[in-house]
Design a protein around this motif. Structure first.
Motif, PDB file in Angstrom:
ATOM      1  N   SER A 176       0.817  -1.208   0.000  1.00  0.00           N
ATOM      2  CA  SER A 176       0.000   0.000   0.000  1.00  0.00           C
ATOM      3  C   SER A 176       0.855   1.264   0.000  1.00  0.00           C
ATOM      4  O   SER A 176       0.353   2.358  -0.161  1.00  0.00           O
ATOM      5  CB  SER A 176      -0.913   0.002   1.216  1.00  0.00           C
ATOM      6  OG  SER A 176      -0.153  -0.293   2.352  1.00  0.00           O
ATOM      7  N   LEU A 188       3.225   2.226  -2.156  1.00  0.00           N
ATOM      8  CA  LEU A 188       3.958   2.374  -3.413  1.00  0.00           C
ATOM      9  C   LEU A 188       4.141   3.836  -3.795  1.00  0.00           C
ATOM     10  O   LEU A 188       4.891   4.157  -4.703  1.00  0.00           O
ATOM     11  CB  LEU A 188       3.259   1.634  -4.545  1.00  0.00           C
ATOM     12  CG  LEU A 188       3.498   0.130  -4.538  1.00  0.00           C
ATOM     13  CD1 LEU A 188       2.985  -0.489  -5.799  1.00  0.00           C
ATOM     14  CD2 LEU A 188       4.992  -0.172  -4.396  1.00  0.00           C
ATOM     15  N   ASP A 223       2.066   6.056  -5.142  1.00  0.00           N
ATOM     16  CA  ASP A 223       1.397   6.701  -6.269  1.00  0.00           C
ATOM     17  C   ASP A 223      -0.065   6.941  -5.904  1.00  0.00           C
ATOM     18  O   ASP A 223      -0.868   6.031  -5.928  1.00  0.00           O
ATOM     19  CB  ASP A 223       1.501   5.891  -7.561  1.00  0.00           C
ATOM     20  CG  ASP A 223       1.396   4.401  -7.323  1.00  0.00           C
ATOM     21  OD1 ASP A 223       1.709   3.628  -8.204  1.00  0.00           O
ATOM     22  OD2 ASP A 223       0.964   4.034  -6.198  1.00  0.00           O
ATOM     23  N   PRO A 224      -0.376   8.151  -5.505  1.00  0.00           N
ATOM     24  CA  PRO A 224      -1.750   8.445  -5.105  1.00  0.00           C
ATOM     25  C   PRO A 224      -2.684   8.322  -6.294  1.00  0.00           C
ATOM     26  O   PRO A 224      -2.255   8.495  -7.445  1.00  0.00           O
ATOM     27  CB  PRO A 224      -1.664   9.898  -4.626  1.00  0.00           C
ATOM     28  CG  PRO A 224      -0.481  10.460  -5.333  1.00  0.00           C
ATOM     29  CD  PRO A 224       0.475   9.336  -5.519  1.00  0.00           C
ATOM     30  N   PRO A 225      -3.933   8.005  -6.057  1.00  0.00           N
ATOM     31  CA  PRO A 225      -4.883   7.901  -7.161  1.00  0.00           C
ATOM     32  C   PRO A 225      -4.950   9.200  -7.934  1.00  0.00           C
ATOM     33  O   PRO A 225      -4.840  10.281  -7.378  1.00  0.00           O
ATOM     34  CB  PRO A 225      -6.212   7.585  -6.483  1.00  0.00           C
ATOM     35  CG  PRO A 225      -6.005   7.896  -5.038  1.00  0.00           C
ATOM     36  CD  PRO A 225      -4.552   7.731  -4.763  1.00  0.00           C
ATOM     37  N   ALA A 226      -5.095   9.097  -9.240  1.00  0.00           N
ATOM     38  CA  ALA A 226      -4.995  10.264 -10.097  1.00  0.00           C
ATOM     39  C   ALA A 226      -6.204  11.177  -9.951  1.00  0.00           C
ATOM     40  O   ALA A 226      -6.087  12.382 -10.062  1.00  0.00           O
ATOM     41  CB  ALA A 226      -4.841   9.833 -11.540  1.00  0.00           C
ATOM     42  N   VAL A 227      -7.361  10.594  -9.684  1.00  0.00           N
ATOM     43  CA  VAL A 227      -8.567  11.398  -9.821  1.00  0.00           C
ATOM     44  C   VAL A 227      -8.759  12.470  -8.746  1.00  0.00           C
ATOM     45  O   VAL A 227      -8.964  13.622  -9.080  1.00  0.00           O
ATOM     46  CB  VAL A 227      -9.794  10.491  -9.982  1.00  0.00           C
ATOM     47  CG1 VAL A 227     -11.061  11.218  -9.598  1.00  0.00           C
ATOM     48  CG2 VAL A 227      -9.865  10.066 -11.431  1.00  0.00           C
TER      49      VAL A 227
END
Lengths: 263, 275
Positions: free
Chosen positions: B4, B6, B8-12
């Motif tokens: 969890s 990694l 890279d936050p969610p793009a949206v």
């Protein structure tokens, strides 16, 4: 786990691939012989346009060889099949399905009851750390998350061979490192024969059991390295040998290095 | 295993935070901007009408057109014409769209059918709907049949063309993914190819709706005894430009609203196509 099965034995026997070009046939891949032993991780590295992806597409059954033969577990490859999973650089997730729907698509061939299929899809997403994002559509996810869905989807199908065509090429360096750990974890659990195409020498050396270096077009394999170093590897603690190989490969990838290796 | 972190936050959400206010602005602009244009044109039109620069019989003022609309409504012809025309457009559209999608799916994927029909259908496309009316009348008489024929024919060609192209441009990578995931040809067709072509199919349906209205009027201009197109023709005989203007505005408004509805349905169904 059933890790010592001898399935996923890939043999590329004297395969050449030519395409029709504007000025006659173009050789994309020169006569190549390669064996991928079951359950091993092989990296294929070479300059862009050298035919690495062509070789991979041939093993995936997307391109027919012009000569020679490719077999997997003794059966000739005649087209794409669920036996050979593919991870694409551009993810190739279906945007009309959610992350869960994409994984379920791969599970469909097992003909499971609906509830069990959903349960297994959730488990596959949880394995790549995306349990909380099952209901999202690909366009709502970042690049790294999309590739994790793709990895979950491909492993859900239970492939014996896994082809990865520069899978992390579109990701930033930070995300890439996380993806390496993730891939190693999932791969060691599921075991499949992996062929990993990359142009990143470090990535190849950190991940693979075997590294093959290809020449510039028309591509052919010019050097091979076997890497027995235990994983997880790092350049500062996996011995100087990795660094020596790294130098050598970087030399080979320079245009003059390739020429020297051929002559 | 724990992955969890990694990084890279969610793009949206990240993008959403910045785009939302803009999105709201754009939303209200979508409503307000057309209104500005309508009010502007109406003001000029009223000015011309009030100044009486042109005789009313040639160029009626807005209030005259409004009165004509009320008059047609009170006589009962407007509701009847609307019902007849809408049902013609709807039935013609339904027939044409169904055939267009069905044949487009076939010519898009089956080489033999494509070879046999593709070039011929492409040749038919430039023929204007109105040119078909005489043939339609000979074949189907002056009843409803000829109207359905003209409308469904034009809708069919456009919907076919777009569906066909959508099928041809299904990205190769989707097919590769689907085949390497063990999908049968049938499942690939239903759950990969059709969704991949859906944005094109919807674009075709949207054009088809617009064409249904265009060809409706063509079909009604000759050999009809009701409908908005017929009423336009009738108004010409009595030189009732006020009624003509009213009918033209109604046709425009109808077409635009149906187009908006289809567009919204399309956005819901092919939700992945935005941005």
């Amino acid at each position: 786990m059933t890790r010592m099965t001898a399935e996923g034995d890939v043999r590329v026997d004297d395969v050449a691939i030519r395409f029709k070009g504007k000025d006659g046939p173009v050789t994309a891949l020169d006569r190549t012989t390669l064996r991928l032993r079951p359950g091993t991780f092989t990296a294929l590295i070479g300059p862009s346009g050298c035919g690495k992806s062509t070789l991979m597409n041939a093993i995936g059954g997307f391109v027919a060889p012009s000569g020679g033969a490719i077999t997997i577990d003794g059966a000739e490859v005649t087209g794409p099949s669920a036996k050979v999973g593919v991870i694409f650089q551009q993810y190739a997730l279906f945007p009309w399905f959610t992350a869960l729907g994409n994984v379920r698509f791969a599970l469909r061939r097992f003909g499971l009851p609906r509830a069990q299929e959903i349960e297994r899809a959730h488990a596959a997403l949880a394995e790549v750390g995306l349990g909380a994002h099952a209901g999202k559509f690909p366009q709502q996810l970042s690049g790294g998350m999309k590739q994790r869905v793709a990895i979950a989807r491909t492993f859900a199908c239970g492939p014996k061979v896994l082809l990865m065509d520069e899978p992390f090429g579109a990701l930033d360096a930070q995300t890439r490192l996380g993806m390496h750990d993730l891939l190693m974890g999932v791969w060691q659990k599921h075991r499949a024969t992996v062929l990993f195409v990359t142009h990143d020498v470090d990535e190849a050396l950190l991940l693979a059991d075997d590294v093959h270096v290809m020449s510039q077009a028309p591509g052919r394999l010019i050097r091979q390295y076997h890497l027995p170093q235990p994983r997880p590897r790092a350049f500062n603690r996996s011995g100087s040998e990795l660094l020596d190989i790294r130098e050598e490969i970087l030399g080979l990838l320079r245009p003059e290095g390739v020429l020297a290796a051929i002559h | 295993m724990a992955v969890s972190d990694l990084g890279d936050p969610p793009a949206v959400p990240r993008r959403g935070a910045r785009v939302m206010p803009l999105g709201l602005l754009a939303g209200s602009a979508r409503v307000v901007r057309p209104l500005i244009s309508f009010v502007f044109v109406l003001a000029i039109w009223s000015g011309v009408g009030a100044a009486q620069l042109v005789p009313e019989t040639i160029f009626p003022a807005p209030w005259t057109v409004w009165n004509a609309t009320v008059e047609m409504w009170q006589m009962g012809t407007l509701a009847g014409d609307l019902a007849v025309s809408l049902s013609r457009a709807a039935i013609g559209f339904a027939i044409g769209a169904t055939l267009g999608v069905a044949l487009g799916l076939m010519t898009g994927r089956i080489a033999l059918i494509r070879t046999l029909l593709g070039p011929f259908l492409s040749l038919l496309r430039p023929i204007p709907a109105i040119a078909l009316v005489p043939v339609a009348i000979v074949w189907f008489g002056i009843g409803e049949g000829s109207k359905y024929f003209v409308i469904s024919y034009t809708v069919f060609l456009t919907v076919w063309f777009n569906t066909h192209h959508g099928m041809e441009y299904v990205p190769e990578i989707y097919l590769r993914a689907s085949r390497s995931l063990g999908a049968s040809r049938r499942r690939e067709f239903l759950t990969v190819i059709i969704p991949a072509a859906a944005p094109y199919i919807f674009a075709g349906l949207r054009l088809g709706v617009a064409l249904a209205f265009l060809s409706l009027v063509a079909a009604e201009l000759s050999g009809a005894s009701s409908g908005l197109g017929y009423r336009l023709q009738e108004a010409r005989q009595y030189i009732r430009t006020d009624r003509m203007f009213s009918l033209l505005i109604i046709l425009g408004a109808l077409g635009a609203s149906v187009d908006m509805v289809v567009h919204q349905i399309g956005r819901k169904l092919v939700h992945w196509q935005q941005g």
